[in-house]
Motif scaffolding. Structure first.
Motif, short mmCIF file in Angstrom:
data_model
loop_
_atom_site.label_atom_id
_atom_site.label_comp_id
_atom_site.label_asym_id
_atom_site.label_seq_id
_atom_site.Cartn_x
_atom_site.Cartn_y
_atom_site.Cartn_z
N SER A 165 44.35 87.91 33.65
CA SER A 165 45.39 86.41 33.03
C SER A 165 45.96 86.01 34.13
O SER A 165 45.91 85.65 35.18
CB SER A 165 46.54 87.66 32.15
N ALA A 166 46.17 84.84 33.38
CA ALA A 166 47.36 83.95 34.07
C ALA A 166 48.15 84.13 35.21
O ALA A 166 48.21 83.79 36.23
CB ALA A 166 47.79 82.72 33.66
N PRO A 167 49.10 85.36 34.75
CA PRO A 167 49.93 85.33 35.81
C PRO A 167 49.17 86.30 36.42
O PRO A 167 49.65 86.80 37.97
CB PRO A 167 51.07 86.68 34.28
N ALA A 168 48.07 87.44 35.86
CA ALA A 168 47.94 88.36 37.22
C ALA A 168 47.37 87.34 38.65
O ALA A 168 46.71 87.75 38.80
CB ALA A 168 46.01 88.13 36.60
N VAL A 169 46.74 86.31 38.33
CA VAL A 169 45.79 85.27 38.59
C VAL A 169 47.63 85.34 39.80
O VAL A 169 46.94 85.12 40.88
CB VAL A 169 45.26 84.15 38.46
N ILE A 172 41.37 80.14 36.51
CA ILE A 172 40.65 80.64 37.04
C ILE A 172 40.29 82.29 36.55
O ILE A 172 39.31 82.66 36.49
CB ILE A 172 41.62 81.04 38.83
N GLY A 173 41.23 82.55 35.62
CA GLY A 173 41.83 83.77 35.38
C GLY A 173 40.63 83.88 34.47
O GLY A 173 39.81 85.17 34.05
N ALA A 174 39.48 83.16 33.65
CA ALA A 174 39.08 83.04 32.95
C ALA A 174 38.17 83.46 32.83
O ALA A 174 36.52 83.70 32.67
CB ALA A 174 38.40 81.51 31.43
N GLU A 175 37.17 83.13 34.69
CA GLU A 175 36.18 82.87 35.48
C GLU A 175 36.26 84.20 35.90
O GLU A 175 34.82 84.70 36.06
CB GLU A 175 36.36 81.97 36.13
N VAL A 176 37.29 85.09 36.40
CA VAL A 176 37.28 86.39 37.26
C VAL A 176 37.36 87.84 36.12
O VAL A 176 37.29 88.79 36.17
CB VAL A 176 37.73 86.16 38.41
N ALA A 218 37.57 91.75 45.98
CA ALA A 218 35.93 91.25 45.37
C ALA A 218 37.44 89.93 44.53
O ALA A 218 36.79 88.40 44.92
CB ALA A 218 34.94 91.96 44.85
N LEU A 219 37.39 90.64 43.88
CA LEU A 219 38.63 89.40 42.81
C LEU A 219 39.39 88.20 43.63
O LEU A 219 39.50 87.86 43.14
CB LEU A 219 39.56 90.12 42.12
N ASP A 220 40.01 88.92 44.88
CA ASP A 220 40.76 88.13 45.50
C ASP A 220 39.89 86.75 45.97
O ASP A 220 40.06 85.75 46.02
CB ASP A 220 41.88 88.78 46.59
N GLU A 221 38.48 87.13 46.06
CA GLU A 221 37.89 86.16 46.83
C GLU A 221 37.36 85.44 46.68
O GLU A 221 37.66 84.37 46.00
CB GLU A 221 36.66 87.23 47.52
N ARG A 222 37.34 85.75 44.62
CA ARG A 222 36.41 84.90 43.69
C ARG A 222 37.90 83.35 43.52
O ARG A 222 37.39 82.73 43.08
CB ARG A 222 36.17 85.54 42.95
N ILE A 223 39.23 84.16 43.18
CA ILE A 223 40.06 83.47 43.37
C ILE A 223 40.37 82.47 44.29
O ILE A 223 40.00 80.98 44.52
CB ILE A 223 41.66 84.32 43.37
N VAL A 224 39.89 83.09 45.23
CA VAL A 224 40.44 81.59 46.32
C VAL A 224 39.12 80.99 46.57
O VAL A 224 39.33 79.61 46.82
CB VAL A 224 40.38 82.61 47.97
N ARG A 225 37.96 81.36 46.23
CA ARG A 225 36.08 80.38 46.25
C ARG A 225 37.17 79.15 44.75
O ARG A 225 36.59 78.31 45.45
CB ARG A 225 35.55 81.22 45.71
#
Lengths: 149, 149
Positions: free
Chosen positions: A30-34, A23-27, A3-10
Motif C-alpha cells: 500500500s502507499a503508506p507502506a511504501v 510504486i506500491g501497486a508495482e511491488v 528485496a522490496l526496499d530494493e525494488r522501491i529504490v529502483r
DNA sequence: ACTGAAATAGAAAGACC
DNA sequence: GGTCTTTCTATTTCAGT
C-alpha cells in the motif's frame, strides 16, 4: 534492506516523483507502506536525497573532461576538496590509487572554457602536474548504478 | 532557459521532491508558473527525469573503481556500449581522447567483486588491455554539476 | 507568451487498527 | 503491514497583463 526496499529504490531511481501508491501497486504494497520504507531508507542514509537528471549539452555544459591530479607530497585530501569545491565546473572528484592522486570530472561549456578551468586547477598550489582527457561520447550513464545486481 | 529556469533547476537538483509552491516562493513565482516552466524544461530535454541519490556504501556497493579500456582497432563505440550495458556494476562509461579508448566507472560490493568484474570486462573480445584505479575516497559529488556557473 | 488566482483532482502524511 | 481521514500538493481552468 530487503528485496522490496530494493525494488522501491529502483522505481525511485527511474522516476523519483512517482507516487507511492503507484510504486506500491508495482511491488505489492500500500502507499503508506511504501512511504514508511522510503522514510526508513532515508533515515538509515541509504537514500540521501532526490535530484533531477539534466542533459549537460542542453544546459550549456556539453564539454566533459577528466583531470588527473598529481599533488605535492603531504597534500591532505581535505585541501584538495576545499580547493575543487570552489569550481562550479567540477562535478565530482575522488582520491585514487595508482600514479595520480585524484581524478576530477569537469563539465565545461566548450573547449575554451575547459582549458581555462584546467589551467586554473593546474595552478592550485598543491598541484604539481595534471593529465587530462576529454570525453568523446558518453556511452552509458546509469540512473541507479549503485544498486546490488 | 533564463535565470528563473536556472534557479528552478538548481532548487530541484537539491531536492527534486520540493513543492512547486515552495520553489516559487524562493524564485518569486506562483506554483503553476513553476510547474509550467518545469514542464517546458522536460519537453525541451533540459530536464531528463527525476532520480534518487543513493549512498553506495549503504547499498552494498562501497568499492568504486575506474577502468580504462584499450580496445582492438575498429571497435565501434556501440559495441563497447552494448557489452558494458550487461554489467549492473557499471555506472557510467565514456569514450575518451588519449591513450585509452574508454573509461568505465564501476561500483562493486568489495574488492573481490571488483576484481571479478574487472576480469570479465578485460575478457571481452574487443578489449586488448585494461588499466584500473580504485577510488580511495570521494572528495566531492555534486548534485547538479551540469549547470552553468 | 507568460502570469496569478481559484477550483478540482490527486497524493502525502498521520492516526488508527 | 493495511485502512481511513486529514492535510497538502499538483494540476487544470480561467482571466489579466
Amino acid at each position: 534492506m530487503d528485496a522490496l526496499d530494493e525494488r522501491i529504490v529502483r522505481a525511485l531511481a527511474e522516476d523519483a516523483r512517482r507516487a507511492y501508491a503507484d510504486i506500491g501497486a508495482e511491488v505489492g504494497l500500500s502507499a503508506p507502506a511504501v512511504k514508511r520504507r522510503v522514510d526508513r531508507l532515508r533515515a538509515r542514509g541509504a537514500i540521501t536525497g532526490f535530484t533531477v537528471r539534466i542533459d549537460p549539452a542542453v544546459m550549456g555544459r556539453g564539454t566533459e573532461g577528466l583531470i588527473e591530479l598529481y599533488c605535492r607530497s603531504r597534500t591532505a585530501p581535505a585541501d584538495i576538496r576545499r580547493a575543487l569545491a570552489r569550481y562550479p565546473e567540477v562535478a565530482s572528484a575522488s582520491t585514487v590509487t595508482g600514479e595520480a592522486d585524484a581524478v576530477v570530472q569537469v563539465f565545461a561549456s566548450d573547449m575554451r572554457h575547459f582549458e581555462r578551468v584546467l589551467e586554473r586547477i593546474a595552478g592550485e598550489d598543491f598541484v604539481e602536474r595534471t593529465k587530462s582527457v576529454l570525453v568523446l561520447s558518453p556511452l552509458l550513464r546509469r540512473h541507479a548504478p549503485d544498486l546490488p545486481a
